[in-house]
Scaffold this motif. Structure first.
Motif, PDB file in Angstrom:
ATOM      1  N   GLU A 184      76.033  12.666  20.693  1.00 46.88           N
ATOM      2  CA  GLU A 184      75.282  12.510  20.543  1.00 46.88           C
ATOM      3  C   GLU A 184      74.502  12.803  21.731  1.00 46.88           C
ATOM      4  N   ASP A 224      63.828   5.988  28.827  1.00 43.93           N
ATOM      5  CA  ASP A 224      63.231   5.342  28.580  1.00 43.93           C
ATOM      6  C   ASP A 224      61.921   5.266  29.555  1.00 43.93           C
ATOM      7  N   ASN A 252      67.928  15.169  20.344  1.00 43.63           N
ATOM      8  CA  ASN A 252      66.694  13.771  20.292  1.00 43.63           C
ATOM      9  C   ASN A 252      65.379  15.233  20.607  1.00 43.63           C
ATOM     10  N   ASP A 265      66.419   5.282  15.066  1.00 38.98           N
ATOM     11  CA  ASP A 265      66.367   4.487  14.918  1.00 38.98           C
ATOM     12  C   ASP A 265      65.745   3.547  13.312  1.00 38.98           C
ATOM     13  N   VAL A 272      76.887   0.428  18.397  1.00 41.51           N
ATOM     14  CA  VAL A 272      78.348  -0.578  18.427  1.00 41.51           C
ATOM     15  C   VAL A 272      79.525  -1.027  19.368  1.00 41.51           C
TER      16      VAL A 272
END
Ligand code: C2E
Ligand code: CA
Ligand code: CA
Ligand code: CA
Length: 279
Positions: free
Chosen positions: A58, A74, A117, A180, A238
């Motif tokens: 990713e 964020d 994303n 999400d 994870v």
């Protein structure tokens, strides 16, 4: 009116002031950041839960700025989204990620997927898909190895061009991933409504699977449901072997998280996958 004025003024607290000033500073710095080459795409490897093999990565954006230091996505993505700067920044991420995937595949002589994303504002760019298609061509990547991750936020706008763009993504053979999963209210109905290929179980659920039954049951059900809809499942966040063992028991397909590796700069990522041995 006077009283109201004074009153509303008192809502403007010191903390809000600091927040607004920082926001302005970030916005200002962001305007020249692409040209100054301050953005860097990091890559977090994804693994096949059963075999342990690396299956892809990713792309996650990082921003290093002289006066602000390193700012987390964020904090800066919502501002980039609000100002519209995300359109150009997002194009940069797509180009970089596909270029990197090409390099990685050439040297390993294997195929991997690259997940990127996309946030809501990027869908208002009516050149989005033609841009992606030419980026795929330029880096010589077949569409099926690109995975676009979207959250409910993209679908919630309910605008018809979103549906058109998603249909075009499907038609082009690009994979679509619901990010999400579990955090929103309508993920289930969206899964029914749109043609997703991948479901990513949110970190907050994965976090609890070794500790509480509710999270464990939810993740187990999500995997089973996704499989019945012919979706592949990625567990994100994870962090422990114990979580991974439970995910394997639930037949979760893929996993990513600090247990394996944090997101890494391109060079460090290549080094990681070249030295990584599994099971
Ligand atoms: P996301 O798409 O849900 O990405 C996963 C986040 O979880 C990443 O944070 C990743 O570094 C972090 N993470 C991965 N494994 C673990 C783990 O085991 N434990 C913990 N605690 N965290 C883990 P990051 O890189 O800070 O990105 C945050 C969010 O910013 C992303 O959430 C995504 O929504 C957004 N973002 C990042 N890069 C881009 C981009 O290029 N474009 C757009 N539109 N949004 C981006
Ligand atoms: Ca994501
Ligand atoms: Ca996520
Ligand atoms: Ca599909």
């Amino acid at each position: 009116a006077k009283a109201l004025g004074r009153n509303s003024h008192s809502f403007f607290t010191k903390e809000m002031n600091v927040g607004i000033l920082r926001r302005f500073e970030i916005e200002e710095q962001m305007r020249g950041a692409l040209e100054r080459k301050e953005f860097e795409v990091y890559y977090q490897p994804q693994f096949n839960v059963e075999s342990g093999a690396v299956i892809g990565a990713e792309a996650l954006l990082r921003w290093h700025n002289q006066s602000l230091g390193t700012i987390t996505p964020d904090e800066f993505i919502p501002i980039a989204e609000h100002t519209g700067l995300i359109v150009d920044i997002g194009r940069f991420v797509i180009e970089q990620a596909l270029d990197f995937l090409n390099t990685w595949q050439m040297q390993s002589k294997q195929h991997y997927t690259m997940a990127v994303n996309l946030s809501p504002r990027q869908f208002r760019d009516n050149q989005l898909l033609s841009f992606i298609k030419s980026a795929l061509q330029q880096s010589n990547i077949p569409a099926e190895y690109l995975e676009l991750e979207i959250t409910e936020g993209v679908l919630m706008t309910g605008q018809s061009f979103i549906d058109d763009t998603l249909a075009q993504i499907n038609a082009a053979g690009i994979k679509l991933s619901m990010d999400d999963f579990g955090t929103g209210y309508s993920s289930l109905s969206y899964l029914r409504q749109y043609d997703f290929d991948v479901l990513k179980i949110d970190r907050s659920f994965v976090n609890g699977i070794a500790l509480n039954k509710a999270d464990r049951d939810l993740v187990k059900a999500a995997v089973a449901m996704a499989h019945s809809l012919d979706l592949m499942v990625v567990a994100e966040g994870v962090e422990t072997k114990e979580q991974l063992t439970i995910l394997e028991e639930f037949n979760c397909d893929y996993a990513q998280g600090y247990y394996f590796s944090k997101p890494l700069p391109a060079k460090a990522f290549i080094k990681f996958v070249n030295t990584y041995t599994y099971k």
